[in-house]
Enzyme design. Structure first.
Site, short mmCIF file in Angstrom:
data_model
loop_
_atom_site.label_atom_id
_atom_site.label_comp_id
_atom_site.label_asym_id
_atom_site.label_seq_id
_atom_site.Cartn_x
_atom_site.Cartn_y
_atom_site.Cartn_z
N ASN A 40 4.82 -2.46 -9.43
CA ASN A 40 4.41 -2.02 -10.77
C ASN A 40 4.04 -0.54 -10.80
OD1 ASN A 40 4.91 -4.45 -11.95
ND2 ASN A 40 2.84 -5.23 -11.68
N SER A 70 -2.48 -8.90 -10.98
CA SER A 70 -1.53 -7.80 -11.08
C SER A 70 -2.23 -6.45 -10.97
CB SER A 70 -0.82 -7.83 -12.44
OG SER A 70 -0.37 -9.11 -12.74
N GLU A 103 4.68 -9.77 -3.14
CA GLU A 103 3.97 -8.61 -2.61
C GLU A 103 2.69 -9.14 -1.96
OE1 GLU A 103 4.05 -4.37 -4.92
OE2 GLU A 103 3.37 -6.05 -6.11
N HIS A 148 0.97 -11.59 -4.60
CA HIS A 148 1.46 -11.26 -5.95
C HIS A 148 2.89 -11.79 -6.11
CE1 HIS A 148 2.40 -7.94 -9.11
NE2 HIS A 148 1.89 -9.00 -9.69
N1 LIG Z 1 2.76 -13.63 -16.27
C1 LIG Z 1 3.28 -12.74 -15.42
O1 LIG Z 1 4.41 -12.24 -15.59
C2 LIG Z 1 2.51 -12.36 -14.18
C3 LIG Z 1 3.19 -11.80 -13.11
C4 LIG Z 1 2.48 -11.51 -11.92
C5 LIG Z 1 1.12 -11.75 -11.86
N2 LIG Z 1 0.47 -12.27 -12.95
C6 LIG Z 1 -0.97 -12.55 -12.81
O2 LIG Z 1 -1.15 -13.94 -12.62
C7 LIG Z 1 -2.41 -14.36 -13.15
C8 LIG Z 1 -2.17 -15.50 -14.13
O3 LIG Z 1 -1.33 -15.05 -15.17
P1 LIG Z 1 -0.53 -16.07 -16.09
O4 LIG Z 1 0.53 -15.27 -16.76
O5 LIG Z 1 -0.18 -17.29 -15.33
O6 LIG Z 1 -1.66 -16.44 -17.17
P2 LIG Z 1 -1.73 -17.72 -18.12
O7 LIG Z 1 -2.56 -17.31 -19.28
O8 LIG Z 1 -0.37 -18.29 -18.36
O9 LIG Z 1 -2.54 -18.80 -17.25
C9 LIG Z 1 -3.86 -18.61 -16.84
C10 LIG Z 1 -4.50 -19.97 -16.68
O10 LIG Z 1 -5.78 -19.79 -16.06
C11 LIG Z 1 -6.64 -20.77 -16.61
N3 LIG Z 1 -8.05 -20.43 -16.35
C12 LIG Z 1 -8.84 -19.55 -17.00
N4 LIG Z 1 -10.07 -19.56 -16.47
C13 LIG Z 1 -10.05 -20.47 -15.43
C14 LIG Z 1 -11.04 -20.93 -14.51
N5 LIG Z 1 -12.29 -20.47 -14.53
N6 LIG Z 1 -10.67 -21.86 -13.61
C15 LIG Z 1 -9.40 -22.36 -13.60
N7 LIG Z 1 -8.44 -21.95 -14.44
C16 LIG Z 1 -8.77 -21.03 -15.36
C17 LIG Z 1 -6.27 -20.78 -18.08
O11 LIG Z 1 -6.75 -21.96 -18.73
C18 LIG Z 1 -4.75 -20.70 -18.00
O12 LIG Z 1 -4.15 -21.98 -17.96
C19 LIG Z 1 -3.02 -13.11 -13.77
O13 LIG Z 1 -3.89 -12.54 -12.83
C20 LIG Z 1 -1.83 -12.21 -14.03
O14 LIG Z 1 -2.16 -10.83 -14.03
C21 LIG Z 1 1.13 -12.60 -14.10
#
Ligand SMILES: NC(=O)c1ccc[n+]([C@@H]2O[C@H](COP(=O)([O-])OP(=O)(O)OC[C@H]3O[C@@H](n4cnc5c(N)ncnc54)[C@H](O)[C@@H]3O)[C@@H](O)[C@H]2O)c1
Length: 282
Positions: free
Chosen positions: A190, A119, A152, A140
């Site tokens: 954003n 993000s 995006e 994204h």
């Molecule tokens: N949650 C949202 O609303 C949202 C929206 C758009 C973008 N994002 C982006 O998406 C990405 C993930 O966010 P999320 O909300 O799914 O987070 P989350 O915490 O739900 O999931 C992240 C996962 O990554 C895993 N992880 C950590 N290190 C790792 C590694 N080395 N190898 C493999 N897996 C690994 C964790 O164990 C976890 O299961 C982030 O970059 C976030 O900024 C999130």
């Protein structure tokens, strides 16, 4: 290049949503996380989400089974080698993302595209940390991925047209509407959304209207599905503040100054729904 097999790094909220969106459209998915418990949680989330679609008659039981059969969970990056595109959707942490991209870059075939669902981290910087900067791109997705229509697509300075076109075509094949965006803090959505939320805190702090009336005003006057303050409670006030701080740090432009009331509420631990209290009480 038409993409028919992808890898997803991270089986959390976004990773399992991306896996689901791809698998229901016939794309083979390998979803990797750090331990088996996280992989199994991700697979169970997809299964539960597809069950709800079957109950609502939006998906047949056979199509659910087909989609689940196309998602392979793994704890080994080696299983990503056959994917044409690997989308990194791990925890939002800059040093972790650079580590994962270096690891992927070292082991994936040269032609594999690496996408990131970050993000806030610069796609240009992530690309520069690899030996394939022209094949790195931002993809994204929005939460919840299976429901939200937008992707995006963020072009780093180095991203090639071929990489962009392949990822754009994939987003369309997933039934999404992609928009193409140049790399910049907050990308496009954003960049506009979070300063609007910040402005709603200024309006609240100045006592111009109650929180309920500010939210009703933006819902009824602008046709937004949710008011900015209720949305801040959903996103997390700490996340909104962190985003504004990134804009200040990256641009030095005072127009991104976080509202003192937002800072004060974060300091109090009133972070929104996740703590039971933000602008509203839950
Ligand atoms: N949650 C949202 O609303 C949202 C929206 C758009 C973008 N994002 C982006 O998406 C990405 C993930 O966010 P999320 O909300 O799914 O987070 P989350 O915490 O739900 O999931 C992240 C996962 O990554 C895993 N992880 C950590 N290190 C790792 C590694 N080395 N190898 C493999 N897996 C690994 C964790 O164990 C976890 O299961 C982030 O970059 C976030 O900024 C999130």
């Amino acid at each position: 290049m038409s993409i028919s097999s992808i890898g997803v790094v991270g089986a959390g909220t976004m990773g399992n949503g991306i896996a689901q969106a791809c698998a229901v459209r016939g794309i083979e998915v390998v979803m990797v996380d750090i331990d088996d418990a996280a992989v199994q949680r991700g697979l169970a989330t997809v299964s539960g989400s597809l069950d709800r679609l079957v109950k609502k008659d939006k998906l047949s039981a056979a199509d659910k089974a087909g989609a689940m059969a196309r998602i392979r969970g793994s704890t080994s990056y080696d299983d990503l080698r056959a994917a044409q595109l690997v989308i990194e959707a791990a925890t939002e942490n800059e040093s972790l993302k650079f580590k994962i991209l270096a690891q992927l870059d070292a082991m994936l075939p040269a032609q594999t595209i690496i996408g990131s669902n970050t993000s806030s981290i610069s796609i240009t910087k992530l690309a520069a940390a690899t030996q394939r900067p022209d094949r790195v791109i931002g993809m994204h997705f929005f939460n919840p991925v299976p429901m939200m229509a937008l992707v995006e697509i963020i072009r780093g300075l180095q991203t090639s047209d071929a990489t962009h076109d392949a990822v754009h075509a994939l987003a369309v094949a997933l039934g999404k509407t992609p928009i193409t965006v140049k790399n910049a803090p907050g990308f496009v959505v954003n960049r506009i959304l979070v300063p609007m939320i910040n402005e709603a805190f200024f309006v609240l702090a100045e006592g111009l209207a109650s929180a309920e009336d500010i939210d009703a005003g933006m819902k009824l006057g602008c046709n937004h599905p949710i008011g900015p303050l209720a949305l801040a409670d959903m996103i997390g006030l700490d996340v909104c503040l962190a985003v504004m701080n990134v804009y200040v740090a990256e641009t030095n432009d005072s127009k991104y100054r976080p509202c003192p009331l937002l800072k004060e509420m974060v300091a109090a631990g009133w972070l929104g729904r996740k703590t039971g209290r933000g602008v509203y009480r839950y």
